[in-house]
Design an enzyme around this catalytic site. Structure first.
Site, PDB file in Angstrom:
ATOM      1  NE  ARG A  57      -1.609  -2.244   2.773  1.00 27.56           N
ATOM      2  CZ  ARG A  57      -1.690  -3.500   2.340  1.00 27.56           C
ATOM      3  NH1 ARG A  57      -2.707  -3.874   1.632  1.00 27.56           N
ATOM      4  NH2 ARG A  57      -0.742  -4.380   2.616  1.00 27.56           N
ATOM      5  CB  THR A  58       3.422   2.607   2.278  1.00 30.83           C
ATOM      6  OG1 THR A  58       2.698   2.084   3.380  1.00 30.83           O
ATOM      7  CG2 THR A  58       3.951   3.979   2.625  1.00 30.83           C
ATOM      8  CE  LYS A  86      27.062  -3.202  -7.157  1.00 32.94           C
ATOM      9  NZ  LYS A  86      27.013  -2.058  -8.079  1.00 32.94           N
ATOM     10  NE  ARG A 107       7.113   0.582   5.052  1.00 28.06           N
ATOM     11  CZ  ARG A 107       5.906   0.049   4.897  1.00 28.06           C
ATOM     12  NH1 ARG A 107       5.783  -1.212   4.540  1.00 28.06           N
ATOM     13  NH2 ARG A 107       4.823   0.778   5.098  1.00 28.06           N
ATOM     14  CG  HIS A 135       3.473   3.910   8.513  1.00 27.12           C
ATOM     15  ND1 HIS A 135       3.605   4.807   7.482  1.00 27.12           N
ATOM     16  CD2 HIS A 135       3.051   2.738   7.945  1.00 27.12           C
ATOM     17  CE1 HIS A 135       3.279   4.213   6.344  1.00 27.12           C
ATOM     18  NE2 HIS A 135       2.939   2.959   6.595  1.00 27.12           N
TER      19      HIS A 135
HETATM   20  N1   CP Z   1      -0.287  -0.041   5.830  1.00 23.46           N
HETATM   21  C1   CP Z   1       0.923  -0.276   5.268  1.00 23.46           C
HETATM   22  O1   CP Z   1       1.932   0.353   5.617  1.00 23.46           O
HETATM   23  O2   CP Z   1       0.899  -1.246   4.304  1.00 23.46           O
HETATM   24  P1   CP Z   1       2.157  -1.734   3.487  1.00 23.46           P
HETATM   25  O3   CP Z   1       3.106  -2.392   4.467  1.00 23.46           O
HETATM   26  O4   CP Z   1       1.628  -2.689   2.472  1.00 23.46           O
HETATM   27  O5   CP Z   1       2.816  -0.525   2.876  1.00 23.46           O
END
Ligand code: CP
Length: 309
Positions: A57-58, A86, A107, A135
């Protein structure tokens, strides 16, 4: 100048209620624009993404959001195919990506990674998940969903259930909810309660109760926010197996809920919400995922345009 211009988004703690309401208004605006108008917002701009952990999603909602406002995205969704293999450092990878992009989405497995990236990046950094810490764009999306679906946030009774120890969305959501007058019930197994090192920060912002029993609260809640038990963060798989399936939201539980209550989940879901629930009027987690795209488009529009849009 628009206050979000060139701003990093590292922690939801950096946003007050007025900031959040401005982002919600920008999201509403963007949702009502014709596609041709949307495509003018970030025409010619590039978003870079760097994901050290899996995402559906993100990453895809940022990608889709950027395309919908006329920009493009490039990036690394699997670091095993990049020069990190590397031995290239996070700092160098960020420096290089910030040469090719107007803003970066990161992320990473480590707490503090996005704050560190923002210190070395020439371009704004958006935290898309930093270890077990935060998040923030998920929380903005969650708050926007509550506002859209319940028409308000103040005054609601909100239950948050599942893995409250490792689930980073929970921390960002709690910090965000601290801007509102809400009644928060935290429900988890004893060993997955909110981490003790975060209790002080959360209690500074809002009051909450803790329980292990979801049924005790279910008939009072306006919002039930369900989270996955975060298997990948358990040091011991045996412990995960003991806790897996601690809470399952099914049609039986739903019968005890208020008819206008809503069920949210940041997703992915494993077994904590039965698929039977998906078709009910209470299930709003797919709408939540859709709002995420519009919230992220609004954030990018604000970050990348001096005078907003
Ligand atoms: N909600 C969320 O962060 O989903 P993903 O891990 O799929 O990005």
């Amino acid at each position: 100048m628009n206050e979000f211009y060139q701003k990093d988004i590292i922690s939801i703690k950096d946003f007050d209620k007025e900031n959040l309401e401005k982002i919600f208004a920008a999201t509403d605006k963007i949702m009502n624009l014709a596609p041709s108008e949307r495509r003018e917002i970030c025409k010619g701009k590039t978003l870079g993404y760097l994901f050290y952990e899996p995402s559906t999603r993100t990453r895809l909602s940022f990608d889709s959001a950027m395309a919908s406002i006329g920009g493009n995205s490039l990036g690394i969704s699997d670091v095993s195919s990049s020069s990190t293999q590397k031995g290239e450092s996070l700092a160098d990878t960020i420096r290089i990506m910030s040469i090719y992009s107007d803003a970066l989405v990161l992320r990473h497995t480590l707490d503090g990674s996005s704050r560190f990236a923002s210190e070395v990046s020439e371009k704004p950094v958006i935290n898309a998940g930093s270890g077990t810490e935060e998040h923030p764009t998920q929380a903005i999306q969650d708050l926007f969903t509550i506002k859209k679906e319940k028409k308000k946030i103040d005054g609601l009774k909100i239950g948050i259930v599942g893995d409250l120890k490792y689930g980073r969305t929970v921390y960002s959501l709690l910090y965000g909810l601290g801007n509102y007058d809400v009644d928060v019930r935290l429900i988890s197994p004893e060993s997955l309660k909110i981490r003790s090192d975060s209790v002080y920060e959360i209690k500074k912002r809002l009051d909450y109760t803790e329980s292990t029993n979801l049924e005790e609260h279910i008939d009072e809640l306006d919002v039930l926010y369900v989270t996955r038990i975060q298997k990948e963060r358990f040091p011991d798989e045996e412990e995960y197996l003991k806790l897996k399936g601690s809470y399952v939201v099914g049609l039986d539980l739903l019968k005890q809920m208020k008819s206008d209550s809503i069920i949210l989940h940041p997703l992915p879901r494993i077994d904590e919400i039965s698929p039977d629930v998906d078709k009910t009027q209470n299930a709003k987690y797919f709408e939540q995922a859709e709002y995420g795209k519009h919230v992220r488009a609004a954030l990018l529009g604000l970050i990348l345009n001096e005078n907003g849009f």
